[in-house]
Design a protein around this motif. Structure first.
Motif, mmCIF file in Angstrom:
data_model
loop_
_atom_site.group_PDB
_atom_site.id
_atom_site.type_symbol
_atom_site.label_atom_id
_atom_site.label_comp_id
_atom_site.label_asym_id
_atom_site.label_seq_id
_atom_site.Cartn_x
_atom_site.Cartn_y
_atom_site.Cartn_z
ATOM 1 N N UNK A 1 -68.419 -2.803 -85.696
ATOM 2 C CA UNK A 1 -66.962 -2.646 -85.680
ATOM 3 C C UNK A 1 -66.382 -2.740 -84.275
ATOM 4 N N UNK A 2 -67.017 -2.060 -83.319
ATOM 5 C CA UNK A 2 -66.465 -1.948 -81.968
ATOM 6 C C UNK A 2 -67.206 -2.790 -80.933
ATOM 7 N N UNK A 3 -68.477 -3.057 -81.210
ATOM 8 C CA UNK A 3 -69.327 -3.720 -80.227
ATOM 9 C C UNK A 3 -70.179 -2.694 -79.489
ATOM 10 N N UNK A 4 -71.405 -3.041 -79.135
ATOM 11 C CA UNK A 4 -72.297 -2.104 -78.442
ATOM 12 C C UNK A 4 -71.715 -1.550 -77.149
ATOM 13 N N UNK A 5 -70.979 -2.383 -76.415
ATOM 14 C CA UNK A 5 -70.438 -1.946 -75.130
ATOM 15 C C UNK A 5 -69.317 -0.918 -75.290
ATOM 16 N N UNK A 6 -68.767 -0.806 -76.472
ATOM 17 C CA UNK A 6 -67.628 0.086 -76.699
ATOM 18 C C UNK A 6 -67.956 1.179 -77.711
ATOM 19 N N UNK A 7 -69.247 1.475 -77.853
ATOM 20 C CA UNK A 7 -69.688 2.514 -78.775
ATOM 21 C C UNK A 7 -70.419 3.604 -78.004
ATOM 22 N N UNK A 8 -69.742 4.661 -77.591
ATOM 23 C CA UNK A 8 -70.419 5.751 -76.871
ATOM 24 C C UNK A 8 -71.320 6.546 -77.800
ATOM 25 N N UNK A 9 -72.310 7.180 -77.213
ATOM 26 C CA UNK A 9 -73.229 7.998 -78.002
ATOM 27 C C UNK A 9 -72.490 9.114 -78.732
ATOM 28 N N UNK A 10 -71.432 9.641 -78.112
ATOM 29 C CA UNK A 10 -70.665 10.719 -78.744
ATOM 30 C C UNK A 10 -70.037 10.249 -80.052
ATOM 31 N N UNK A 11 -69.601 8.975 -80.097
ATOM 32 C CA UNK A 11 -68.997 8.443 -81.316
ATOM 33 C C UNK A 11 -70.039 8.293 -82.416
ATOM 34 N N UNK A 12 -71.235 7.912 -82.015
ATOM 35 C CA UNK A 12 -72.320 7.795 -82.997
ATOM 36 C C UNK A 12 -72.654 9.159 -83.590
#
Length: 206
Positions: free
Chosen positions: A36-47
């Protein structure tokens, strides 16, 4: 085995199962966010938030982003394997074989476009992506070389054939043709036309 030992064994088994389920939930959350966001825009906190776990729990399973990305790649790749050569290797006519391989890859890109779009976009920003894409490029190199060899052309025509096939198999080429409104059949027809025209391009001019 005593009752006490059996009870302890059951607890350990249940704990291991729970950990495996938590790990799987984290991986699936990461894959969904990456697409949805791309790996570069997916922080661990969001996961962690999407998976419904504390960040400490997430880091217990995946100590860094490289470990997280490796798990995501394995999970996504198992669900979306690259086209298998068995789909076209049995076709004797080299042009028909190439057409079948192209169709398989074009359909594959169409079905997985969401992930490929963000992965190629973010490859320069997320180092763990780079070896994954290198493997994909190696796959495409091998497919193009195998398809070209079946034509048994020689010299400059053979080199141009290999280059054309490799270009046609690339995700970027599919994306460009897709933007032009071509479906899989039209894409394959266009590339087949490129291949058919190559021998004439290298005939001596009178």
């Amino acid at each position: 085995m005593t009752k006490r030992t059996k009870k302890r064994s059951y607890r350990l088994s249940a704990r291991a199962e729970s950990q495996a389920e938590t790990r799987q939930r984290i991986v699936e959350a990461a894959v969904a966010l990456h697409e949805k966001l791309g790996p570069a825009h997916t922080p661990m906190s969001a996961i962690a938030e999407r998976a419904g776990v504390q960040r400490l729990t997430l880091y217990r399973h995946f100590p860094d982003e490289a470990a997280m990305f490796a798990a995501c790649t394995a999970h996504w790749g198992a669900r979306h394997p690259l086209p298998d050569a068995g789909l076209w290797d049995g076709i004797k006519d080299p042009a028909a074989r190439a057409a079948a391989a192209l169709a398989a890859h074009f359909d594959y890109y169409a079905g997985t476009r969401g992930m490929w779009a963000v992965v190629y976009r973010d490859v320069g920003l997320v180092k763990p992506i780079q070896p994954v894409l290198a493997e994909v490029e190696e796959h495409l190199d091998a497919v193009a070389a195998s398809l070209a060899a079946a034509f048994r052309w020689k010299g400059a025509a053979a080199r141009q054939l290999g280059v054309t096939l490799r270009h046609a198999l690339a995700y970027s080429t599919w994306r460009s043709l897709e933007a032009g409104g071509l479906d899989t059949a039209a894409k394959v027809s266009l590339v087949s036309g490129w291949l058919a025209g190559l021998p004439a391009a290298f005939k001596p001019r009178s």
